[in-house]
Design a protein around this motif. Structure first.
Motif, PDB file in Angstrom:
ATOM      1  N   UNK A  67     132.201  81.889  -6.398  1.00  0.00           N
ATOM      2  CA  UNK A  67     132.962  82.819  -5.580  1.00  0.00           C
ATOM      3  C   UNK A  67     133.741  83.828  -6.416  1.00  0.00           C
ATOM      4  N   UNK A  68     133.730  83.628  -7.740  1.00  0.00           N
ATOM      5  CA  UNK A  68     134.510  84.515  -8.605  1.00  0.00           C
ATOM      6  C   UNK A  68     133.871  85.889  -8.694  1.00  0.00           C
ATOM      7  N   UNK A  69     134.694  86.884  -9.001  1.00  0.00           N
ATOM      8  CA  UNK A  69     134.220  88.269  -9.201  1.00  0.00           C
ATOM      9  C   UNK A  69     133.133  88.283 -10.266  1.00  0.00           C
ATOM     10  N   UNK A  70     133.479  87.662 -11.395  1.00  0.00           N
ATOM     11  CA  UNK A  70     132.525  87.568 -12.492  1.00  0.00           C
ATOM     12  C   UNK A  70     132.180  86.092 -12.681  1.00  0.00           C
ATOM     13  N   UNK A  71     130.977  85.717 -12.246  1.00  0.00           N
ATOM     14  CA  UNK A  71     130.604  84.295 -12.242  1.00  0.00           C
ATOM     15  C   UNK A  71     130.343  83.765 -13.645  1.00  0.00           C
ATOM     16  N   UNK A  72     130.980  82.666 -13.954  1.00  0.00           N
ATOM     17  CA  UNK A  72     130.761  82.005 -15.237  1.00  0.00           C
ATOM     18  C   UNK A  72     129.611  81.007 -15.038  1.00  0.00           C
ATOM     19  N   UNK A  73     128.387  81.456 -15.348  1.00  0.00           N
ATOM     20  CA  UNK A  73     127.217  80.621 -15.093  1.00  0.00           C
ATOM     21  C   UNK A  73     127.179  79.368 -15.961  1.00  0.00           C
ATOM     22  N   UNK A  74     127.810  79.463 -17.125  1.00  0.00           N
ATOM     23  CA  UNK A  74     127.853  78.289 -18.011  1.00  0.00           C
ATOM     24  C   UNK A  74     128.650  77.177 -17.351  1.00  0.00           C
ATOM     25  N   UNK A  75     129.722  77.600 -16.697  1.00  0.00           N
ATOM     26  CA  UNK A  75     130.578  76.622 -16.015  1.00  0.00           C
ATOM     27  C   UNK A  75     129.828  75.980 -14.844  1.00  0.00           C
ATOM     28  N   UNK A  76     129.157  76.837 -14.085  1.00  0.00           N
ATOM     29  CA  UNK A  76     128.376  76.342 -12.939  1.00  0.00           C
ATOM     30  C   UNK A  76     127.334  75.347 -13.452  1.00  0.00           C
ATOM     31  N   UNK A  77     126.647  75.760 -14.526  1.00  0.00           N
ATOM     32  CA  UNK A  77     125.605  74.930 -15.120  1.00  0.00           C
ATOM     33  C   UNK A  77     126.162  73.567 -15.556  1.00  0.00           C
ATOM     34  N   UNK A  78     127.328  73.589 -16.164  1.00  0.00           N
ATOM     35  CA  UNK A  78     127.947  72.344 -16.627  1.00  0.00           C
ATOM     36  C   UNK A  78     128.233  71.396 -15.457  1.00  0.00           C
ATOM     37  N   UNK A  79     128.718  71.952 -14.347  1.00  0.00           N
ATOM     38  CA  UNK A  79     128.992  71.127 -13.162  1.00  0.00           C
ATOM     39  C   UNK A  79     127.694  70.551 -12.597  1.00  0.00           C
ATOM     40  N   UNK A  80     126.661  71.407 -12.524  1.00  0.00           N
ATOM     41  CA  UNK A  80     125.372  70.969 -11.976  1.00  0.00           C
ATOM     42  C   UNK A  80     124.768  69.883 -12.874  1.00  0.00           C
ATOM     43  N   UNK A  81     124.915  70.077 -14.167  1.00  0.00           N
ATOM     44  CA  UNK A  81     124.434  69.101 -15.146  1.00  0.00           C
ATOM     45  C   UNK A  81     125.075  67.734 -14.883  1.00  0.00           C
ATOM     46  N   UNK A  82     126.393  67.753 -14.687  1.00  0.00           N
ATOM     47  CA  UNK A  82     127.094  66.494 -14.435  1.00  0.00           C
ATOM     48  C   UNK A  82     126.650  65.876 -13.109  1.00  0.00           C
ATOM     49  N   UNK A  83     126.468  66.710 -12.106  1.00  0.00           N
ATOM     50  CA  UNK A  83     126.055  66.195 -10.795  1.00  0.00           C
ATOM     51  C   UNK A  83     124.656  65.590 -10.875  1.00  0.00           C
ATOM     52  N   UNK A  84     123.805  66.195 -11.675  1.00  0.00           N
ATOM     53  CA  UNK A  84     122.456  65.664 -11.858  1.00  0.00           C
ATOM     54  C   UNK A  84     122.529  64.277 -12.501  1.00  0.00           C
ATOM     55  N   UNK A  85     123.369  64.162 -13.513  1.00  0.00           N
ATOM     56  CA  UNK A  85     123.525  62.874 -14.194  1.00  0.00           C
ATOM     57  C   UNK A  85     124.032  61.793 -13.265  1.00  0.00           C
ATOM     58  N   UNK A  86     125.036  62.127 -12.472  1.00  0.00           N
ATOM     59  CA  UNK A  86     125.611  61.140 -11.552  1.00  0.00           C
ATOM     60  C   UNK A  86     124.628  60.755 -10.458  1.00  0.00           C
ATOM     61  N   UNK A  87     123.988  61.754  -9.859  1.00  0.00           N
ATOM     62  CA  UNK A  87     123.075  61.450  -8.751  1.00  0.00           C
ATOM     63  C   UNK A  87     121.881  60.647  -9.250  1.00  0.00           C
ATOM     64  N   UNK A  88     121.401  60.979 -10.439  1.00  0.00           N
ATOM     65  CA  UNK A  88     120.296  60.204 -11.031  1.00  0.00           C
ATOM     66  C   UNK A  88     120.737  58.765 -11.270  1.00  0.00           C
ATOM     67  N   UNK A  89     121.983  58.600 -11.687  1.00  0.00           N
ATOM     68  CA  UNK A  89     122.492  57.263 -12.005  1.00  0.00           C
ATOM     69  C   UNK A  89     122.612  56.351 -10.794  1.00  0.00           C
ATOM     70  N   UNK A  90     122.846  56.910  -9.605  1.00  0.00           N
ATOM     71  CA  UNK A  90     122.946  56.044  -8.424  1.00  0.00           C
ATOM     72  C   UNK A  90     121.655  56.001  -7.611  1.00  0.00           C
TER      73      UNK A  90
END
Lengths: 154, 154
Positions: A65-88
């Motif tokens: 939602x930011x004016x200038x999207x920090x894609x690295x940050x988004x990627x880091x969150x998605x990376x973590x979510x992938x790890x967690x969802x894979x783990x359960x």
């Protein structure tokens, strides 16, 4: 409803979750870590997953939602979510995260928003399904029955 | 030599981080040696699952949240047969922690973990000194042979 019927219903319901790809073998592994010394392990781990993932989904939405999207940050969150969802064993959430990362790489906000929608949908689905699963298990235990050890017999 | 399966009491029940408590648990494998592992993962869900998976297979496991904690533990003289470490840690990165641990002369088997393997991450992590790199979650299909290998080499 009698105990036998309840257990049958649970078995059918569980089977459908695997057949539909909502859960994968990792969920089975999770169930196998539960024993008398750790009787609520699955519910506790799943609760932890939903706490974490809801926060991550909010963080991702905010970042996009930011004016200038920090894609690295988004990627880091998605990376973590992938790890967690894979783990359960939340397979469809995991797969949606993998697709999401491709959108992040392209640095396309519209694409990412679509991916986020997809992940949220899958997340909502698995949450509902697992809540139902746990409710069915509770009903069986309350009726004096036991929930059989999970197996992949299909 | 295949692991034998018998009931052994060890490990900690529940999600608490009591690394040195003992409780009842049915263990899926026993080894020739008393094997120890260190898990380094800042995501509680993943850390708990990694720890419980290893304990379920008879490995006495300590789990920490940060690279710094891992380095400190090793520097203080703790030894581990196996170290499982996530690549993305918030302050000191996984690769940096591995570099420091190797610099102390540690020859333990170090397994790097990530949610999604990328070529660059793979290069960085191997350059830092890991022995193997896997996507989470821990799956007995791949970690049990590693434990067996370590057990046979002692």
């Amino acid at each position: 409803m009698e105990l036998g019927q309840m257990q049958g219903r649970l078995a059918e319901f569980t089977k459908s979750l695997y057949m539909e790809g909502i859960l994968d073998a990792q969920f089975l592994q999770l169930q196998q870590l539960q024993d008398e010394s750790n009787p609520d392990f699955v519910v506790e781990v799943v609760s932890l997953f939903f706490e974490d993932s809801e926060k991550l989904l909010n963080d991702i939405a905010r970042a996009l939602d930011q004016q200038s999207v920090d894609f690295k940050r988004v990627d880091a969150h998605v990376h973590q979510l992938k790890g967690s969802s894979a783990s359960v064993g939340a397979q469809r959430v995991k797969n949606a995260c993998v697709a999401f990362r491709n959108c992040c790489e392209e640095q396309n906000v519209e694409g990412c928003l679509r991916c986020l929608q997809q992940v949220k949908q899958e997340h909502y689905l698995v949450k509902n399904k697992l809540e139902t699963l746990f409710r069915l298990e509770q009903q069986i235990v309350a009726a004096g029955g036991s929930v059989p050890m999970a197996e992949m017999t299909f | 030599m295949a692991p034998t399966i018998e009931s052994v009491y060890l490990g900690n029940g529940g999600l608490s981080e009591g690394n040195n408590k003992r409780s009842n648990r049915f263990v899926k494998a026993t080894w020739k040696n008393n094997l120890t592992a260190l898990v380094v993962d800042n995501v509680e869900l993943c850390r708990v699952l990694e720890r419980e998976n290893l304990r379920a297979y008879g490995v006495e496991t300590v789990a920490v949240e940060t690279g710094e904690a891992a380095v400190e533990l090793v520097a203080s003289g703790s030894t581990f047969n196996l170290i499982f470490i996530d690549i993305y840690l918030p302050t000191m990165s996984g690769p940096e922690a591995v570099r420091q641990i190797r610099a102390m002369g540690v020859r333990s088997k170090i397994i790097g973990l990530t949610a999604i393997i990328t070529e660059k991450d793979e290069q960085d992590f191997f350059a830092a000194g890991i022995d193997e790199f896997y996507e989470k979650p821990l799956d007995p299909d791949w970690f049990v042979p590693i434990i067996r290998e370590v057990d046979n080499q002692i």
